[in-house]
Design an enzyme around this catalytic site. Structure first.
Site, mmCIF file in Angstrom:
data_model
loop_
_atom_site.group_PDB
_atom_site.id
_atom_site.type_symbol
_atom_site.label_atom_id
_atom_site.label_comp_id
_atom_site.label_asym_id
_atom_site.label_seq_id
_atom_site.Cartn_x
_atom_site.Cartn_y
_atom_site.Cartn_z
ATOM 1 N N LYS A 136 -32.037 -35.971 52.067
ATOM 2 C CA LYS A 136 -32.171 -35.872 53.512
ATOM 3 C C LYS A 136 -33.534 -35.265 53.877
ATOM 4 O O LYS A 136 -34.089 -34.578 53.041
ATOM 5 C CB LYS A 136 -31.053 -35.004 54.113
ATOM 6 C CG LYS A 136 -31.086 -33.546 53.608
ATOM 7 C CD LYS A 136 -31.114 -32.487 54.668
ATOM 8 C CE LYS A 136 -32.385 -32.186 55.303
ATOM 9 N NZ LYS A 136 -33.040 -30.922 54.965
ATOM 10 N N HIS A 174 -27.102 -31.492 50.436
ATOM 11 C CA HIS A 174 -26.702 -30.586 49.353
ATOM 12 C C HIS A 174 -25.657 -29.562 49.794
ATOM 13 O O HIS A 174 -24.970 -28.979 48.967
ATOM 14 C CB HIS A 174 -27.920 -29.911 48.702
ATOM 15 C CG HIS A 174 -28.509 -28.774 49.469
ATOM 16 N ND1 HIS A 174 -29.459 -28.931 50.428
ATOM 17 C CD2 HIS A 174 -28.283 -27.448 49.400
ATOM 18 C CE1 HIS A 174 -29.791 -27.751 50.917
ATOM 19 N NE2 HIS A 174 -29.093 -26.825 50.317
ATOM 20 N N LYS A 200 -21.831 -27.495 47.823
ATOM 21 C CA LYS A 200 -21.565 -26.057 47.684
ATOM 22 C C LYS A 200 -20.073 -25.838 47.467
ATOM 23 O O LYS A 200 -19.249 -26.443 48.152
ATOM 24 C CB LYS A 200 -22.066 -25.284 48.909
ATOM 25 C CG LYS A 200 -23.603 -25.255 49.001
ATOM 26 C CD LYS A 200 -24.060 -24.413 50.160
ATOM 27 C CE LYS A 200 -25.557 -24.582 50.408
ATOM 28 N NZ LYS A 200 -26.398 -23.612 49.749
ATOM 29 N N GLU A 231 -31.893 -17.920 57.666
ATOM 30 C CA GLU A 231 -32.789 -17.818 56.504
ATOM 31 C C GLU A 231 -33.855 -16.776 56.797
ATOM 32 O O GLU A 231 -34.330 -16.683 57.934
ATOM 33 C CB GLU A 231 -33.481 -19.158 56.257
ATOM 34 C CG GLU A 231 -32.545 -20.261 55.864
ATOM 35 C CD GLU A 231 -33.323 -21.505 55.463
ATOM 36 O OE1 GLU A 231 -33.619 -21.652 54.275
ATOM 37 O OE2 GLU A 231 -33.664 -22.311 56.348
ATOM 38 N N ASP A 282 -34.186 -30.793 60.595
ATOM 39 C CA ASP A 282 -34.169 -30.322 59.204
ATOM 40 C C ASP A 282 -32.797 -29.762 58.821
ATOM 41 O O ASP A 282 -32.367 -29.903 57.677
ATOM 42 C CB ASP A 282 -35.244 -29.237 59.033
ATOM 43 C CG ASP A 282 -35.346 -28.722 57.602
ATOM 44 O OD1 ASP A 282 -35.423 -29.551 56.681
ATOM 45 O OD2 ASP A 282 -35.337 -27.483 57.397
ATOM 46 N N HIS A 327 -26.965 -30.598 57.620
ATOM 47 C CA HIS A 327 -26.109 -29.538 57.067
ATOM 48 C C HIS A 327 -25.095 -29.013 58.086
ATOM 49 O O HIS A 327 -23.913 -28.882 57.803
ATOM 50 C CB HIS A 327 -26.947 -28.352 56.576
ATOM 51 C CG HIS A 327 -27.997 -28.722 55.577
ATOM 52 N ND1 HIS A 327 -27.813 -29.701 54.638
ATOM 53 C CD2 HIS A 327 -29.251 -28.231 55.354
ATOM 54 C CE1 HIS A 327 -28.902 -29.809 53.884
ATOM 55 N NE2 HIS A 327 -29.788 -28.932 54.311
ATOM 56 N N LYS A 355 -35.432 -20.009 60.760
ATOM 57 C CA LYS A 355 -36.242 -19.371 59.719
ATOM 58 C C LYS A 355 -36.633 -17.989 60.234
ATOM 59 O O LYS A 355 -36.687 -17.753 61.443
ATOM 60 C CB LYS A 355 -37.526 -20.171 59.480
ATOM 61 C CG LYS A 355 -37.298 -21.635 59.155
ATOM 62 C CD LYS A 355 -37.000 -21.853 57.703
ATOM 63 C CE LYS A 355 -36.868 -23.333 57.393
ATOM 64 N NZ LYS A 355 -36.073 -23.599 56.199
#
Ligand code: BG6
Length: 483
Positions: free
Chosen positions: A138, A168, A172, A206, A225, A230, A328
């Site tokens: 992605k 991803h 998890k 993050e 992003d 996600h 972020k």
């Protein structure tokens, strides 16, 4: 024999995630016998140089789990080819190197702008065989239009069942555990609806900044992003109806229904239900951190933070908002889903802090992996009237206190690589899922563009612009804080 070809084999994703994942799979002897792993990239390197780089990357990533003996088993599988993957002529070299290997899996760990070219070249070189599989990292595309362009090019060479769109987060452990929790127990299902759940929060925080990744990031921002993929995947797993079985199509059908039920965000409401932010210089984990514009070298309107209220217009969720935020340079690396149950209709207890706290389930993905439920409990003691206190019941107690150690935290790609090699697409994103997610996200970005909505500043090390708190406060709610 089988072969896994890593396009972008020398890049950041391959070195930080994919090759260490393959190392772990080798350690547990889970890789198919005879599987070859071929790194493909442009830089002229010998196989020995490549292997040395992979060894260094695996050693750095695996820490205490490093074992030279395990790597010695992985090493003979590794190979490297320097070539231009968008040229069918160059890819003929790859075809020769692969010989008569027919179970081919191609992993595109390169910029999405190269996907179309590589797929075309694979077809041109005769590598897009009937048994081959292709894994796309992605984000596929930057919006619905570019997604469809890339996907059409892919569909020209591969059938849908050969295409594995990776997210991803689906690899998890706790995300898969969420499926086990919801559909492997009877106690939660009757409560899993708007009659009992006040709201849901999904946070992916993050502490890192964008740093050197800005050439990619500046074009995408937090919305594309993180949220398009996600966060919406997590939302789907919380919100979907029970599938009839665990067949890939059954699970993905249910996820698509959720995405289709997302209420479109219109230009009139975009300011009320979304928040865009961008970090300016501050302190991150006690260290001075630059602002995004300074990292970028010039002013930019890309958001590094996004918070959104999503409403799911169906019978189960009408009236229960889903709040999502990601960014972020936030104060903590924390990923969690909070299921906030409704308060007691009437309290008969003394509770020092006012009303007894409503039950809350926290599905924590990072930094710890855990699912916990906060329940009210009587404070021990004889004095006074019955007093309550909140107690957190944690599922990770399953392996605590029995002398067992917690299982090693896997890299999410381990599971996904193994599934792609086996051809199991349950944890991969189907074309119509990605399409619906882009549709919803495009409406948000169009509304931002049409309304001239620029990112609000937030200081590095804070939880985003103050408006992110207002988003919840307006509805009488607050973001969960870690305890
Ligand atoms: C990636 C994003 O998909 O996920 C990155 O491109 C982000 O920007 C990363 O940092 C976060 O992944 P994780 O597993 O560390 O939460």
């Amino acid at each position: 024999m089988a072969a896994l070809v890593l396009f972008g084999g020398g890049g950041d994703l391959a070195m930080r995630m994919l090759l260490p994942s393959l190392y772990f799979l080798e350690q547990e002897r889970l890789l198919p016998d005879g599987l070859k792993i071929v790194g493909v990239a442009r830089s002229a390197e010998s196989r020995e140089e490549y292997v040395a780089k992979v060894r260094e990357a695996c050693e750095a990533r695996t820490g205490a789990d490093w074992s030279p003996e395990d790597f010695a088993r992985l090493e003979p599988r590794l190979d490297y080819l320097a070539l231009d993957a968008t040229s069918a002529d160059s890819l003929k070299q790859l075809r020769e190197r692969l010989g008569d290997d027919d179970a081919l899996t191609f992993f595109l760990a390169v910029s999405p702008s190269l996907y179309g070219g590589i797929v075309k070249a694979l077809k041109g070189a005769g590598l897009a065989t009937d048994q081959a599989r292709i894994v796309l990292e992605k984000p596929v595309g930057r919006d619905l239009k570019t997604f469809l362009e890339i996907d059409d090019a892919v569909a020209h060479a591969f059938r849908e069942d050969q295409v594995f769109r990776i997210d991803h987060y689906l690899g998890k452990e706790t995300v898969q555990n969420l499926i086990a929790l919801r559909f492997g127990n009877t106690v939660f299902e009757p409560l899993w609806n708007s009659q009992n759940i006040d709201h849901v929060q999904i946070t992916i925080g993050e502490t890192v900044g964008v740093g050197d990744r800005w050439p990619y990031y500046d074009e995408y921002g937090a919305l594309r992003d993180m949220l398009q993929n996600h966060m919406l995947q997590l939302l789907c797993l919380v919100a979907m109806e029970p599938p009839s079985d665990l067949d890939p199509e059954s699970v993905r059908n249910e996820k698509v229904k959720v995405l289709k039920s997302l209420r479109p965000i219109t230009q009139e409401e975009v300011e009320r239900v979304t928040v865009r932010g961008q970090y300016v210089a501050g302190l991150s984990e006690g260290q001075p951190a630059k602002g995004y514009d300074e990292e970028r070298g010039e002013d930019s309107d890309t958001e590094t933070f996004v918070a959104i209220r999503a409403d799911i217009d169906n019978w189960r969720w009408a009236g229960t908002p889903f709040f999502m935020r990601t960014g972020k340079r936030l104060p903590e690396k924390r990923t969690e889903i909070v299921i906030q149950f409704k308060p007691l209709p009437h309290s008969i207890f003394d509770y020092e802090d006012g009303e007894p706290a409503a039950n809350k389930m926290i599905i924590e993905l990072q930094p710890e992996e855990d699912i916990s439920l906060t329940v009210m409990n009587k404070k021990a003691g004889l004095d006074g009237r019955m007093q309550l206190q909140p107690i957190k019941m944690s599922l990770s107690w399953g392996f605590r206190g029995k002398g067992d150690t917690a299982p090693r935290r896997r890299i999410a790609y381990e599971r996904l690589l193994l599934d792609a090699l086996k051809g199991d697409s349950t944890l991969f994103v189907r074309r119509d899922e990605a399409e619906q997610a882009w549709k919803w996200v495009d409406e948000v970005s169009d509304a931002w563009a049409d309304g001239g909505i620029k990112p609000q500043e937030y200081v590095a090390g804070s939880w985003g612009p103050p408006l992110a708190d207002t988003l919840l406060a307006r509805t009488g709610r607050t973001w969960n804080t870690s305890e």
